[in-house]
Design a protein around this motif. Sequence first.
Motif, short mmCIF file in Angstrom:
data_model
loop_
_atom_site.label_atom_id
_atom_site.label_comp_id
_atom_site.label_asym_id
_atom_site.label_seq_id
_atom_site.Cartn_x
_atom_site.Cartn_y
_atom_site.Cartn_z
N LYS A 149 57.43 37.93 6.54
CA LYS A 149 57.13 36.51 6.36
C LYS A 149 55.71 36.19 6.85
O LYS A 149 54.97 35.44 6.21
CB LYS A 149 58.14 35.65 7.10
CG LYS A 149 59.49 35.56 6.42
CD LYS A 149 60.45 34.70 7.23
CE LYS A 149 61.83 34.67 6.58
NZ LYS A 149 62.80 33.89 7.39
N SER A 150 55.36 36.79 8.01
CA SER A 150 54.02 36.56 8.56
C SER A 150 52.95 37.10 7.63
O SER A 150 51.92 36.45 7.40
CB SER A 150 53.93 37.23 9.94
OG SER A 150 52.64 37.08 10.48
N LEU A 151 53.19 38.29 7.06
CA LEU A 151 52.22 38.89 6.12
C LEU A 151 52.09 38.05 4.85
O LEU A 151 50.99 37.85 4.32
CB LEU A 151 52.66 40.31 5.77
CG LEU A 151 52.59 41.35 6.90
CD1 LEU A 151 53.24 42.66 6.46
CD2 LEU A 151 51.14 41.60 7.30
N LYS A 152 53.23 37.54 4.35
CA LYS A 152 53.20 36.74 3.13
C LYS A 152 52.46 35.42 3.34
O LYS A 152 51.73 34.95 2.46
CB LYS A 152 54.63 36.45 2.67
CG LYS A 152 55.45 37.68 2.31
CD LYS A 152 54.89 38.42 1.12
CE LYS A 152 55.79 39.60 0.73
NZ LYS A 152 55.23 40.42 -0.35
N GLN A 153 52.64 34.83 4.53
CA GLN A 153 51.95 33.58 4.82
C GLN A 153 50.44 33.75 4.80
O GLN A 153 49.70 32.88 4.33
CB GLN A 153 52.41 33.03 6.18
CG GLN A 153 53.81 32.44 6.16
CD GLN A 153 54.28 32.03 7.53
OE1 GLN A 153 53.54 32.08 8.50
NE2 GLN A 153 55.55 31.59 7.61
N ALA A 154 49.99 34.90 5.30
CA ALA A 154 48.55 35.19 5.28
C ALA A 154 48.04 35.30 3.85
O ALA A 154 46.96 34.79 3.51
CB ALA A 154 48.28 36.47 6.05
N LYS A 155 48.83 35.94 2.98
CA LYS A 155 48.43 36.10 1.57
C LYS A 155 48.45 34.75 0.85
O LYS A 155 47.63 34.50 -0.04
CB LYS A 155 49.34 37.10 0.88
CG LYS A 155 49.13 38.53 1.35
CD LYS A 155 49.96 39.51 0.52
CE LYS A 155 49.67 40.95 0.96
NZ LYS A 155 50.44 41.93 0.16
N ILE A 156 49.44 33.91 1.21
CA ILE A 156 49.52 32.58 0.61
C ILE A 156 48.29 31.76 0.96
O ILE A 156 47.71 31.06 0.12
CB ILE A 156 50.82 31.87 1.07
CG1 ILE A 156 52.03 32.55 0.40
CG2 ILE A 156 50.79 30.38 0.74
CD1 ILE A 156 53.36 32.16 1.01
N ALA A 157 47.87 31.87 2.23
CA ALA A 157 46.67 31.15 2.68
C ALA A 157 45.44 31.67 1.95
O ALA A 157 44.57 30.88 1.54
CB ALA A 157 46.52 31.30 4.19
N GLU A 158 45.35 33.00 1.78
CA GLU A 158 44.21 33.59 1.07
C GLU A 158 44.15 33.11 -0.38
O GLU A 158 43.07 32.98 -0.96
CB GLU A 158 44.32 35.12 1.09
CG GLU A 158 44.05 35.74 2.45
CD GLU A 158 44.29 37.24 2.45
OE1 GLU A 158 44.21 37.84 3.53
OE2 GLU A 158 44.55 37.79 1.36
N ALA A 159 45.31 32.85 -0.97
CA ALA A 159 45.37 32.40 -2.37
C ALA A 159 45.06 30.91 -2.49
O ALA A 159 45.03 30.36 -3.60
CB ALA A 159 46.74 32.70 -2.96
N GLY A 160 44.87 30.24 -1.33
CA GLY A 160 44.54 28.81 -1.36
C GLY A 160 45.74 27.93 -1.63
O GLY A 160 45.59 26.79 -2.08
N LEU A 161 46.93 28.45 -1.35
CA LEU A 161 48.15 27.69 -1.59
C LEU A 161 48.66 27.10 -0.28
O LEU A 161 48.47 27.70 0.79
CB LEU A 161 49.23 28.59 -2.20
CG LEU A 161 48.91 29.18 -3.58
CD1 LEU A 161 49.96 30.22 -3.95
CD2 LEU A 161 48.84 28.09 -4.64
N PRO A 162 49.35 25.98 -0.31
CA PRO A 162 49.88 25.38 0.92
C PRO A 162 51.07 26.16 1.43
O PRO A 162 51.80 26.79 0.66
CB PRO A 162 50.29 23.97 0.47
CG PRO A 162 50.60 24.12 -0.98
CD PRO A 162 49.63 25.14 -1.50
N LYS A 163 51.29 26.11 2.73
CA LYS A 163 52.42 26.79 3.33
C LYS A 163 53.73 26.18 2.85
O LYS A 163 54.72 26.89 2.61
CB LYS A 163 52.32 26.72 4.86
CG LYS A 163 53.44 27.42 5.58
CD LYS A 163 53.26 27.34 7.08
CE LYS A 163 54.41 28.02 7.83
NZ LYS A 163 54.26 27.89 9.31
#
Length: 387
Positions: free
Chosen positions: A353-367
């Motif tokens: 989950k922590s790794l995915k959140q980092a990728k989501i942030a990199e993609a410019g998407l909201p948490k």
Amino acid sequence: MAIGRGGSKVQTKCGFLIYGEQGTWKSSLCLEFLKFKREDGKPFKVLYIDPEQGSIDSYLEDYENDGYDLRNIFIIYTQSISEVKEFIRRAKDNEDFYEFDEEGNETETIYLDADEIPFRPDAVVVDGITLLYVAKQQSMLNFSKKRATVRAKKNELIGMEKEVAIDGASIEIKDYQSLKFEGQDLILDLLACGKHFAITCREEDEKEQYKDKDGSIKSMATGRKQPSGFKDVRYNVKTALRTFKDDDGIIKAIVENKDRTKVHKQDEILIEPSLLDWQVVIEKNKGKKDFTIANNLNKSVDKEMAAIEKENARFDEEWEDSKANNSDIELKTAEDYHNAIKNAITKLSAKDKSLKQAKIAEAGLPKAYQKLKDIEELKKYLNIVSN
């Protein structure tokens, strides 16, 4: 690959498994192949593979003193089952054997028998397959440690935790299945080489598993003995002999369960046994056709694997079609994507989950994916948490 033949009479080849304790004549019995005579009356040529390294050295001088020409035996020392199979293949294909130098390397000098012609064995002996098993088992254990190293790295283990994971690695169930396959394949190679053969191994207590009162699985000796090492090697040989020493110190052998050559009866006890009892098998081969069944075990495995892959491919296609259809049908609205994202996230570990959140942030998407309404952005979000 299937092989067929008519019911005409074919030659019988001797195929012995001889097992027992140390000092019960296993090696000396195998060496008796040197005393055998072929159908044409000429002495046997014997390829003697010796994983025990020196099991017959003390007997050879006696054979020479008794008038046997030792050029009719070629001795190879190895504990590698792969090398053993290669020498069996050479015997099968009637290839030349080459002399070895002092460092164990094959030279270009072809080994000649007592007739001064290239050596071609009539019998193959593998004296000590227990050591072949031990060597193969150790190689699998070393591979297990490499496998554990890869897993430790993947799981980001460090320090003592990593060290314990690697050093504590053991052979897995699938490895034992591979060991059993190797033993079966070795026997089938010997059966397929078209030569008479004998293999020896040590013995061990046969054990049966049972469930204790506390529910734990334990093992108990049955009082019977079994070959040590590769499992089920008894089943494909022609004759199984267990050698032993009685209370008076006399060497005996029991014809264990079977003798397909019918020289001796099942469970018959032989006093001071000799393989020369089976010379009659060779004499009965006169005028019969030589027929050898190839070892197609690996080919059969490949054939069955291809059939399984073909069958599974059908289900894979159905699964992919189903996924595509479900994707088209189910994920149409923003709410559909919200539910799919939620299901995917619940399956993730805390670390993932922590790794995915980092990728989501990199993609410019909201948490908070619930805020998203755009379908393309929701697809991108789902793709990150799903893969």
